[in-house]
Structure formats: C-alpha cells, structure tokens
Design a protein around this motif. Structure first.
Motif, short mmCIF file in Angstrom:
data_model
loop_
_atom_site.label_atom_id
_atom_site.label_comp_id
_atom_site.label_asym_id
_atom_site.label_seq_id
_atom_site.Cartn_x
_atom_site.Cartn_y
_atom_site.Cartn_z
N ARG A 1 -3.80 0.50 -11.47
CA ARG A 1 -2.90 1.15 -10.51
C ARG A 1 -3.38 2.56 -10.27
O ARG A 1 -3.65 3.29 -11.24
N PRO A 2 -3.51 2.97 -9.00
CA PRO A 2 -4.00 4.33 -8.76
C PRO A 2 -2.99 5.38 -9.19
O PRO A 2 -1.77 5.15 -9.12
N THR A 3 -3.51 6.51 -9.65
CA THR A 3 -2.62 7.62 -9.98
C THR A 3 -2.01 8.15 -8.68
O THR A 3 -0.84 8.50 -8.62
N SER A 4 -2.87 8.20 -7.64
CA SER A 4 -2.36 8.51 -6.30
C SER A 4 -3.29 7.88 -5.27
O SER A 4 -4.40 7.47 -5.60
N GLY A 5 -2.84 7.81 -4.05
CA GLY A 5 -3.65 7.22 -2.99
C GLY A 5 -3.33 5.75 -2.77
O GLY A 5 -2.51 5.17 -3.49
N ASP A 6 -4.00 5.18 -1.74
CA ASP A 6 -3.69 3.80 -1.36
C ASP A 6 -4.94 2.95 -1.21
O ASP A 6 -6.01 3.46 -0.86
N VAL A 7 -4.72 1.65 -1.44
CA VAL A 7 -5.78 0.67 -1.20
C VAL A 7 -5.24 -0.32 -0.19
O VAL A 7 -4.14 -0.86 -0.37
N GLU A 8 -6.02 -0.56 0.84
CA GLU A 8 -5.60 -1.54 1.85
C GLU A 8 -6.71 -2.56 2.03
O GLU A 8 -7.88 -2.20 2.21
N ILE A 9 -6.35 -3.84 1.96
CA ILE A 9 -7.33 -4.92 2.13
C ILE A 9 -6.89 -5.78 3.31
O ILE A 9 -5.79 -6.35 3.27
N ASP A 10 -7.71 -5.87 4.29
CA ASP A 10 -7.41 -6.69 5.47
C ASP A 10 -6.02 -6.37 6.03
O ASP A 10 -5.24 -7.27 6.38
N GLY A 11 -5.69 -5.09 6.02
CA GLY A 11 -4.41 -4.64 6.56
C GLY A 11 -3.25 -4.77 5.60
O GLY A 11 -2.11 -4.45 5.95
N LEU A 12 -3.51 -5.25 4.40
CA LEU A 12 -2.41 -5.43 3.43
C LEU A 12 -2.51 -4.38 2.32
O LEU A 12 -3.59 -4.22 1.72
N GLY A 13 -1.42 -3.69 2.06
CA GLY A 13 -1.40 -2.68 1.01
C GLY A 13 -1.44 -3.36 -0.36
O GLY A 13 -0.65 -4.26 -0.63
N MET A 14 -2.37 -2.92 -1.21
CA MET A 14 -2.51 -3.56 -2.51
C MET A 14 -1.28 -3.31 -3.39
O MET A 14 -0.93 -4.14 -4.22
N SER A 15 -0.62 -2.17 -3.20
CA SER A 15 0.54 -1.88 -4.07
C SER A 15 1.73 -2.79 -3.74
O SER A 15 2.52 -3.12 -4.61
N LYS A 16 1.83 -3.21 -2.48
CA LYS A 16 3.00 -4.01 -2.10
C LYS A 16 2.67 -5.49 -1.90
O LYS A 16 3.53 -6.35 -2.12
#
Lengths: 565, 250
Positions: free
Chosen positions: B52-67
C-alpha cells in the motif's frame, strides 16, 4: 566446541534481534505473548493446584493417586515428545535448507548435528514446558516443597526428561536415513502410527477398563486400581517413572531416592546425546544426503487422491469456481505433504484408540452421578483434542501459502474470499470430525438424550469458535518463511493461539462442570433444578464462544487484507 | 494503461519510492531500470497492489488500485522477482490453478498451457512437482502463468534470471508479440541488453526517484557525453560506477 558456541551465539543474536527491533507491532505481539503466557501459567497452576489439593484431601488414597496421576501424565508426555520430535526432526534436521547451508560451510558434522538437534528439541518441547511447569509447581505447593527445590528440579529433572525422548527420536531418524533410505517415509509414518495404535489399544484393553467398576464400588480405591493397572506407565524402564519417583521422593524427604532418580535422568539424557553426537560423525552426513534423495519424484496423481478430489473437477458442482479451485489446490498440497497428514494420522489414530476403549466402559453404569461425571470428562477430552487439532492443523493454513502467497495477492481474488475459504474448509472438516467424535463417544457411554444433545451443541460451538480463533490468529501471525506446519504452529503466534484455545476450552469445561453439578444434584438429591444457573451457563458459553470466534476473525481479516508481501 | 501519480512508499524512516509519477501507454514495451535497492521491486509491488502506498495513487486501465484492486488485477499478468511456486503442485497443476483463478475456460486454458509450455521448452516437465524444478524452470513456469490468460498488462520483475540463452530469446519474442497485440509490457530488469533490444521507452530509477525517462535516444541526450550504449547511459545517469571508482581510489 568454539564453533558450536559461535553457532549458538548466532541463534541468540537472531532471537535478540527480534526483541530489539523497534517495531511497535513486534512490541505489541511481545506484550500480548508475555501476558497470555503468564495468564496461562497462572491458570495452569490454579488448575493443577485444584486437582492436587482435592486429591490430597482424600487422605492416603489421594497421595497415592497423586503419584499415579504424575506417573501417567509424564508417561503420556514421554510418548508425545518422542512422536513430536520424530516428526519435526525430519524437516528440522534433515530436509532443511539451513542444514544444507551449514553443510556447505567448513564445519564439523557433529556441530551441525548438535545445533540442529537443539533446534528440534526446542520446537518440539516448548508446549510441554508451558504445560509441565505449572503442574510441577502446583504439586510442589501441595506437598510442601521448599522454594529452593524448584531450580534444581527444573535443571536436573525437567530438562533431562525433555532431552531423552528428543535424543531417542533423533537416533531413530539418523539410523533410518542412513540405512533405510529406499523406504518411503510416508510408509514408515503409516506403519509407525498403525503399530503405535495397535500397541496402545491392546495395552489398554488388557490392563484397565474392567477394573473401573465404579458403579459397583464407587470408591477412589478402584480408580487407584485402574491407574495402577496401567503397569507400563509406572514401569521403571521409562524416564517418566523416574520423574514421578523423584518428585514424590522430594515430597517425602527421601533425598537419596530423589538423587538416584534425578541422576538416572541426567545420565540417560547425557548418554543418548553423546551417543548421537558420536554417531553423527560417521552417519549424519550420508543420512542427510539420503534424505535429500528420498524426496518426491515425477508426479502422477495417485488413485486415492484422484478419487477423493474428483468431485471438485465436476462441471456441475455447484460450488463457486474459485472456491473449487482453491480447495483443489489446498487438498492436493495437503495430501502430498507428509508432515501434514503424517501427524494427522497419528492424532487421528489416538482418537480412534480412545473411542475403541470406550467400548470397554461399563455400559450398565446406572448411577446418575457417575454418568454425569463421565459425560463431563468425555466433553472435556473432546474439547482438548479439538484445541490441539485446531492449533496444529487450522492455525498454519494461511502461513502454508508460504512464499507463493504472491500468487494470491496478485490474483483477482478478494483477501476476504481467501480467508473465508480457509475458514470454511477447516470448519467443515473440523466440525464433522468433532460431531462424529461426539456421536460415537455419546453412544458408547450410553448417555441420556439430554446429555447427548448438550454434547453435540457444545462440540459444535467449540469447533466453530476454535476454527475462527485459529484461522483469525493464523492471519494475525502469518509466517510465510516456514514450510513445516508444526514449526508454524510452534512459533509465537501458534503458542498464543494454543494458550487462548486452551483457556477457551477450560472455560467451556468449567461451565460444563457447573451444569453437570446442577444436573446431578437435581437427579441424585432431588433438589429443585437451578434454572438460573443453567441459563447462566448456556448464556456464558454462547457469549464466550461468540467472542472467541468474532474477535480473532475480525482482527485476522483486517490483518490479511492489509498484508503486504 | 499504467498511471502512477506522486507515488511514495516509506518503511519507517527509509523512503523506498519517492514521489514517482509515471504513465505507460497501451501496447508499450516499457523498461524499468535501476541499481540494486533503487526501488524497482517496490514500485512493481505498488503497481500490483501488493504494497500500500504511503501516499499517491496507482491506476491500471482506468481502475484505481486502492479501490478496485480485484478488477484491476484481472487484466494483469505478473511475474515476481523470485519465482516461488507451490512446491507440492506439478507445473501443470500450478498453471491450471492460475488459469482457474483468472476464470479461463478449460479448453482455452489447456491449449494456452500447451502453447506456452512448448514455446518455453518445458512441456516434458509439466507433470513433475515444481519442487524438482531448477531455478530456470520455475522462472519459465511463472512466466507461462503470466502469459496463459492473455492479460492486457504484463508486469514483470527480472524476467531473465536463470533462463538459458534460447529461452531468453523466446521470452523476448513473446514480449514483443504481446506488445504488438496491444498488451502493455512493464519490465524491470538489470539485463540492459534486454531493455536496449526490445523496449520502446525506458525509465531509470535511483534512490526511489525516477531520474530519467524516454526512448534510448532521449536518454542519450540527457547524458553529458551524449552517446554510448545503454550501459554507458545507465552508468552515467545513476552515477554508481563513479562512486565505485572513487572508493577504489582509481
């Protein structure tokens, strides 16, 4: 010797590193571990103290019974320690990555053997230490030991007693891997378990149960006859008798006998370890090489696993696809892992022996008091069996994903799905086993319908809670580094789970005892039934079971969801 | 396909990945380079949602990895830095398990397993338990596991470790084929020749920070000497070799 000292120092450094690491999680785990251990030691002390003080109050017969209880308990522990060391020894001393690494270093084989044997002893014997210490201290308290006696008893009686079965089992393993390399270890385990079961079965059949004619005499003397009938457990050839004799000799002030028995323990332990170390110089290295070669070969699914697992491959099977998929993987791994089912087989064999022996229990036992006592004792036995099984087989299920955990964490699977799959499979297996055990034992003991139903409900509650506890705690304390389930179970998390399980079962047993007490008073003395007491017991059992299930599942699930790999 | 925005991962006081912003397009073959401990594997695990990132976002094919981690992972084929597989399973069982997890149909799965096991030269070993496999064979199994479900994105951490030259060539060809078919290939490697040969764009990370990104010619322009092969560019940009030299007193 210096090299061995260096290796031991390294071990202590690694151990110390765990405590020195400034991680709040570790500190928390440590605090919980210490608190629970202290609680368990205190509870264990109280439990044994209660039993021994009760026996003491019976007068001379009680003192005699105490001796028998000690002798029988230590005999059981001796057998269990031998089996436990034998099973963990395969993966701790022989099929072990660290052993391979140590063999690549310019070390004397004896040093490698000694350090790995020490590891094996610690892994296999810690539970005995946690269980045995309160018993000895409680016994000492009742018979009036001086405080100064405890340290020498632990050093010269308790520890040598643990070292003897450990050395004996390693001796057997060393000979096996050196000279019987072509025999499949699975077959050896099955043969050993079958032989052990037959021996225990015949032994119990020929010695004891017919002496337990409590319904005729209803006297503690009969129980003493029963226990003394188990002649093997008090035979002087077994170290368990030396421990028992030593403890009793100290109690009666016969220090000469105490010294002789302690000397017998100490010298035997030393003798076995020395023999092993000498032998290791000549046969350990070859045995270790043979153990590597005796691993599995090309796999074709054996017929029995194909048959058992076939339903999971059926297209019309209504289970969700991912569930079937996970279940198939877990089952195949279980069947192929000798360390898993080998131990299961032995434990299951011991349960069968117990059930078979119930056949010899007087079926026409009519006295309601004894009938209730027997039902309660059976319930307690089942509870402790389930606690043992859950820690050994359910707790490691998540950790057994091992370093391959990446496959699940990177797959399109919800962590909760993986968690509940582990829970569902464990619970299904566990509750069916528990209910079969409850059904057979209730039938053989001729329990009344009311008692049977209480038994079934109680066992269901216990298996549900213990599965939740073990799966949850397994997710709180996952150990993906270890491959051996018994090592996972004997780690810090396993220890805490074992202690919590036993505390839970003890509470359930106490509540069952209270209900039994109310019921027998109602039956035997015609007292008005204490409905408030019954309701309280049921409510308390329900609430405690729910808490034991919900809290670890909640925490475990959260931990597993947030797990970083 | 991959969008990393101000991604940071800290372990206590140590920052493994710092404020990393990066976008990799569809069908792109992206090489991710960096010295040991630079933050490559951490970045990949962040992309996979395994950390899990301390901060920031990851997006794969338009989908947020956190959600939407489960949905995002459905389109990814992943190869970890160490090819740990279930040792008691055979290679085939492992691949079937992975195929099952990704919801593949049985026939399609079997044909894909046949295809990739043949291409990677491991068809004869599929029915052996993986505990019998060499490191290279395990690497092939996890590569095959990433390929069989035909993902939209391949995230690969050190693909060439333990592979023989023939298999390495085959793997490179497979990467290129995937890329040509629209699959994004994100490959982290120390094998500079691999990146040089097949990657359309390269990112270099050092001490957790993305220090350079672009095509090989873009990177060449960023160096003071403005020339040389990828090795020279890498050594200049990371500065690690000079440090080594000064330590040795050369």
């Amino acid at each position: 010797m210096m090299i061995l000292g260096g290796l031991l120092k390294l071990r202590l450094k690694v151990f110390g590193g765990f405590f020195n690491a400034r991680s709040s999680e570790r500190v928390l785990k440590l605090i919980i571990g210490i608190a629970v251990t202290i609680f368990f030691l205190t509870f264990g002390y109280w439990f044994f103290q209660y039993i021994f003080s009760y026996l003491k109050d019976l007068g001379d017969v009680g003192i005699l019974l105490m001796g028998r209880v000690l002798s029988l308990s230590f005999f059981a522990v001796l057998v269990l320690l031998f089996i436990s060391n034998l099973l963990t020894g395969i993966s701790t001393i022989f099929n072990n990555k660290e052993t391979t690494e140590l063999f690549s270093l310019p070390l004397d084989y004896r040093n490698i053997f000694t350090i790995k044997s020490i590891d094996n002893t610690l892994y296999s014997s810690w539970a005995f230490a946690v269980l045995g210490l309160p018993m000895i201290i409680a016994y000492g308290g009742i018979v009036g030991y001086n405080y100064l006696f405890y340290a020498p008893i632990i050093l010269f009686v308790f520890i040598p007693f643990m070292l003897i079965p450990s050395a004996a089992s390693v001796f057997v393993l060393m000979l096996y891997f050196r000279f019987a390399k072509n025999i499949n270890p699975k077959k050896i385990i099955i043969l050993f378990a079958a032989l052990l079961s037959i021996v225990i079965y015949l032994y119990l059949k020929h010695t004891a149960p017919e002496n337990l004619s409590l319904y005729t005499y209803q006297d503690w003397r009969i129980l003493n006859n029963y226990l003394s009938g188990m002649a093997l457990s008090s035979s002087m050839i077994f170290p368990s008798s030396w421990v028992s004799n030593c403890l009793q000799s100290v109690a009666s002030g016969n220090y000469k006998d105490a010294f002789i028995n302690s000397f017998a323990l100490f010298s035997t332990a030393l003798f076995f370890w020395e023999i092993n170390i000498i032998l290791s110089k000549y046969i350990f290295a070859v045995g270790w090489q043979n153990s590597l070669a005796s691993g599995s070969s090309a796999e074709k699914q054996p017929a029995y696993t194909r048959f058992l697992l076939a339903p999971l491959k059926w297209g019309h099977n209504p289970l969700p696809q991912n569930f079937k998929n996970m279940l198939y993987k877990d089952s195949v791994i279980f069947f192929r892992d000798g360390s898993q089912w080998g131990q299961f087989f032995i434990l299951f064999g011991l349960i069968l022996v117990y059930l078979f022996n119930l056949r010899f229990f007087p079926a026409d036992l009519t006295d309601p008091f004894w009938k209730s006592v027997v039902a309660f004792a059976n319930f307690a036995f089942m509870g402790f069996v389930l606690a043992t099984l859950s820690v050994r087989f359910v707790f490691p299920t998540i950790s057994l994903e091992g370093k391959s955990i990446w496959t699940l964490k990177s797959a399109p699977l919800k962590p909760a799905f993986v968690f509940w799959e582990k829970f569902a499979v464990s619970f299904l297996f566990f509750s069916v086993l528990a209910e079969i055990l409850a059904y057979i034992s209730s039938a053989m003991l001729g329990l009344t319908p009311l008692m049977r139903n209480v038994n079934y409900i109680g066992v269901f509650l216990i298996s549900l809670s213990l599965t939740g506890l073990s799966v949850g705690m397994g997710a709180v304390y996952p150990d993906f580094e270890k491959q051996n389930p018994s090592k996972i179970a004997s780690g810090a998390g396993g220890m805490i789970t074992a202690i919590l399980s036993l505390i839970y079962v003890c509470i359930m047993v106490v509540l069952a005892a209270y209900m039994t007490h109310i019921y027998t008073q109602f039956i035997t003395e015609g007292e008005r039934i204490n409905s408030a007491g019954i309701i309280f017991s049921f409510a308390a059992a329900g609430i405690i079971s729910i808490i034991t299930f919900v809290v670890p599942v909640f925490v475990g699930l959260r931990n597993f969801r947030n797990l970083e790999v | 396909m991959i969008k990393l925005t101000n991604l940071t991962k800290r372990y206590g006081e140590k920052t493994a990945v710092s404020d990393l912003t990066l976008a990799v397009g569809r069908g792109e073959l992206f090489g991710f380079l960096g010295p040991n401990g630079a933050g490559k594997t951490t970045t990949i695990k962040l992309i996979m949602g395994m950390l899990r990132p301390t901060s920031g976002d990851v997006e794969i094919d338009g989908l947020g990895m956190s959600k939407s981690a489960v949905e995002a992972r459905r389109v990814i084929g992943y190869v970890p830095d160490n090819p740990y597989v279930y040792e008691k399973l055979t290679g085939r069982e492992f691949l079937e398990f992975i195929g099952g997890v990704f919801g593949m149909e049985k026939q399609k799965m079997e044909s894909e397993i046949r295809k990739y096991s043949a291409r990677l030269g491991m068809a004869d070993y599929l029915d052996y338990r993986t505990e019998e496999y060499s490191h290279g064979m395990r690497q092939k199994i996890v590569l095959a596991a990433a390929f069989i479900h035909n993902p939209k994105l391949l995230v690969i951490d050190e693909p060439m470790v333990g592979l023989d030259p023939i298999s390495a060539r085959v793997v490179k060809d497979i990467f290129v084929e995937f890329s040509q078919n629209g699959t994004t290939v994100f490959v982290s490697t120390h094998t500079l020749s691999l990146a040089e040969e097949i990657c359309s764009r390269i990112g270099i990370i050092n001490h957790g920070r993305l220090i350079a990104i672009g095509s090989k010619s873009d990177l060449r322009r960023k160096t003071s000497e403005g020339g040389g092969d990828l090795e020279d560019i890498f050594l200049q940009l990371t500065g690690e070799y000079k440090k080594e030299e000064s330590i040795l007193g050369r």
